[in-house]
Scaffold this motif. Structure first.
Motif, mmCIF file in Angstrom:
data_model
loop_
_atom_site.group_PDB
_atom_site.id
_atom_site.type_symbol
_atom_site.label_atom_id
_atom_site.label_comp_id
_atom_site.label_asym_id
_atom_site.label_seq_id
_atom_site.Cartn_x
_atom_site.Cartn_y
_atom_site.Cartn_z
ATOM 1 N N THR A 59 0.857 -1.191 0.000
ATOM 2 C CA THR A 59 0.000 0.000 0.000
ATOM 3 C C THR A 59 0.886 1.232 0.000
ATOM 4 O OG1 THR A 59 -1.908 1.035 1.073
ATOM 5 C CG2 THR A 59 -0.204 0.178 2.540
ATOM 6 N N SER A 60 0.275 2.416 0.039
ATOM 7 C CA SER A 60 1.079 3.633 0.099
ATOM 8 C C SER A 60 0.336 4.685 0.906
ATOM 9 C CB SER A 60 1.337 4.177 -1.313
ATOM 10 O OG SER A 60 0.116 4.599 -1.873
ATOM 11 N N THR A 110 -9.201 7.570 1.765
ATOM 12 C CA THR A 110 -9.898 7.514 3.053
ATOM 13 C C THR A 110 -9.713 8.745 3.927
ATOM 14 O OG1 THR A 110 -8.075 6.562 4.337
ATOM 15 C CG2 THR A 110 -9.428 5.019 3.096
ATOM 16 N N ARG A 149 -4.781 -5.812 2.300
ATOM 17 C CA ARG A 149 -4.553 -4.359 2.314
ATOM 18 C C ARG A 149 -5.847 -3.558 2.250
ATOM 19 N NH1 ARG A 149 -2.259 -2.932 -3.754
ATOM 20 N NH2 ARG A 149 -4.075 -3.709 -4.896
ATOM 21 N N ALA A 150 -6.914 -4.200 1.736
ATOM 22 C CA ALA A 150 -8.174 -3.468 1.578
ATOM 23 C C ALA A 150 -8.840 -3.189 2.926
ATOM 24 C CB ALA A 150 -9.117 -4.240 0.679
ATOM 25 N N VAL A 190 -5.639 -1.401 6.614
ATOM 26 C CA VAL A 190 -5.181 -0.009 6.721
ATOM 27 C C VAL A 190 -6.254 0.919 7.306
ATOM 28 C CG1 VAL A 190 -3.639 -0.293 4.731
ATOM 29 C CG2 VAL A 190 -5.933 0.647 4.386
ATOM 30 N N GLY A 206 -16.027 -3.161 0.415
ATOM 31 C CA GLY A 206 -15.834 -1.726 0.680
ATOM 32 C C GLY A 206 -16.771 -0.827 -0.085
ATOM 33 N N HIS A 230 -19.411 9.207 12.553
ATOM 34 C CA HIS A 230 -18.530 8.035 12.589
ATOM 35 C C HIS A 230 -17.348 8.300 11.648
ATOM 36 C CE1 HIS A 230 -16.930 4.138 12.764
ATOM 37 N NE2 HIS A 230 -17.314 3.765 11.563
#
Ligand code: ACO
Length: 329
Positions: A32-33, A41, A155-156, A159, A221, A256
């Motif tokens: 990821t980065s 996000t 990774r989804a 993070v 997601g 939230h």
């Protein structure tokens, strides 16, 4: 329901563990980065609990701070409700563990599981006990150790989440103040878009479930995203209307903290600029049931919510579930 007594928050507290894990740290764990996580996000970091630190440990710390702010002793607490999807154990409940840790021996205690909506659900349940006069002081907590349920090969999801706890003491307040209106909702038909497959009676822990990595959170997601944008806006507008208010009356939003784009959409529905929205996902990520009470406690301690203000709290989560309320301070 027409409240018999007006009920409000008389003190808040929060606790977030020390260990900060930045997006750059996550880059060393999964492919990821920082750039991807930030732009998709808004999250810049999250805090993870120590290996021997549990959800009830964090909940108890947040609870003691809330009790101090409310000037309430452990003996005065009538009921403890913990909203969590990451309990210390399946049995006993985390609320019972918290009761023991804070010494509120005379209280009733139970957990409630509506994922990220947990704190708002707990508040509404607690409010009804105080409104009817059955109890005077109810301790409501949202607490999570999500790091124990994250798949650090996915990774989804890994993070997105962080650990923490937030708490509030509910009690009777003068008429016209406190929680003015609320909405709770659920859509069980979409339950499977956010789940932990194994560990329940349907799929008890086994060598196979461990091998198949079925004890971790999985998520669709984009389905969650679409649901969240729709429901955060509509639930917020509904509670404003139910309170007999207009958007001009609302001073502040505590949403939230799942995704900056979802928060922005909710703020837009309420006609609020982002300065009037508590945002902490940049530092803490999504702490599920802990997100709203930690953000609320921060907003109060930072002086962003003042006497006379009207604030909307709104959240959504696994189940799927949602909840919102308007509070007059
Ligand atoms: N780093 C780099 N790339 C990634 C990462 C990552 N961490 N995660 C996914 N990707 C990739 C995907 O593999 C995909 O690549 P591909 O196109 O080659 O297949 C690409 O990025 C796009 O993935 P999408 O899932 O389409 O990305 P999207 O823009 O939808 O953002 C996100 C994903 C952030 C998860 C978004 O859908 C979201 O925020 N959804 C809501 C999630 C949420 O709120 N969850 C909490 C629920 S509350 C509770 O109760 C626990």
């Amino acid at each position: 329901m027409k409240s018999l007594r007006s009920v409000g928050i008389i003190g808040t507290g929060s606790y977030v563990p020390e260990r900060k894990v930045t997006n750059f740290d996550m880059e060393k764990i999964v492919d990821t980065s920082d750039e991807w996580i930030r732009t998709r996000t808004g999250i810049g970091a999250r805090h993870f609990a120590a290996d021997d630190e549990t959800t009830s440990d964090m909940a108890a710390k947040a609870a003691l701070k809330a009790m101090e702010a409310a000037n309430v002793t452990a003996d005065e607490i009538d009921l403890i409700i913990v909203g969590t999807l990451t309990p210390d154990m399946l049995l006993p409940s985390t609320a019972c563990l918290v009761q023991d840790k804070i010494g509120a021996n005379g209280s009733a205690a139970f957990d409630l599981e509506t994922a990220c909506s947990g704190f708002i659900y707990a508040m509404e349940v607690g409010r009804n006990f105080v409104a009817t006069g059955m109890y005077n002081k109810v301790l409501v907590i949202g607490a999570e150790k999500l790091s124990s349920f994250l798949d650090f090969e996915d990774r989804a999801t890994c993070v997105l989440f962080g650990d923490g706890a937030g708490a509030a003491v509910l009690g009777p307040v003068e008429d016209g103040k406190g929680i003015l209106s609320s909405e709770l909702g659920a859509d069980g038909s979409k339950g499977m878009v956010l789940k932990i497959d194994a560990g329940g009676c349907k799929m008890p822990a086994s060598e196979q479930t461990l091998k198949d990595r079925l004890h971790y959170i999985t998520m669709d997601g984009s389905e969650v995203f679409k649901f969240a944008v729709r429901i955060m806006g509509s639930a917020s507008l509904n509670v404003v209307e139910k309170a007999g208010l207009t958007l001009d009356d609302i001073n502040f939003l505590v949403p939230h903290q799942a995704n900056m784009r979802i928060i922005s959409a909710a703020a837009k529905k309420l006609n609020l600029p982002l300065e009037k929205v508590q945002i902490n996902l940049t530092e803490y990520g999504n702490m599920s049931a802990a997100s709203v009470p930690v953000a609320l406690d921060q907003a109060i301690r930072e002086g962003k919510i003042k006497e006379g203000d009207k604030t909307v709290l709104v959240g959504f989560g696994g189940g799927l579930t949602w909840g919102a309320c308007v509070i007059q301070w």
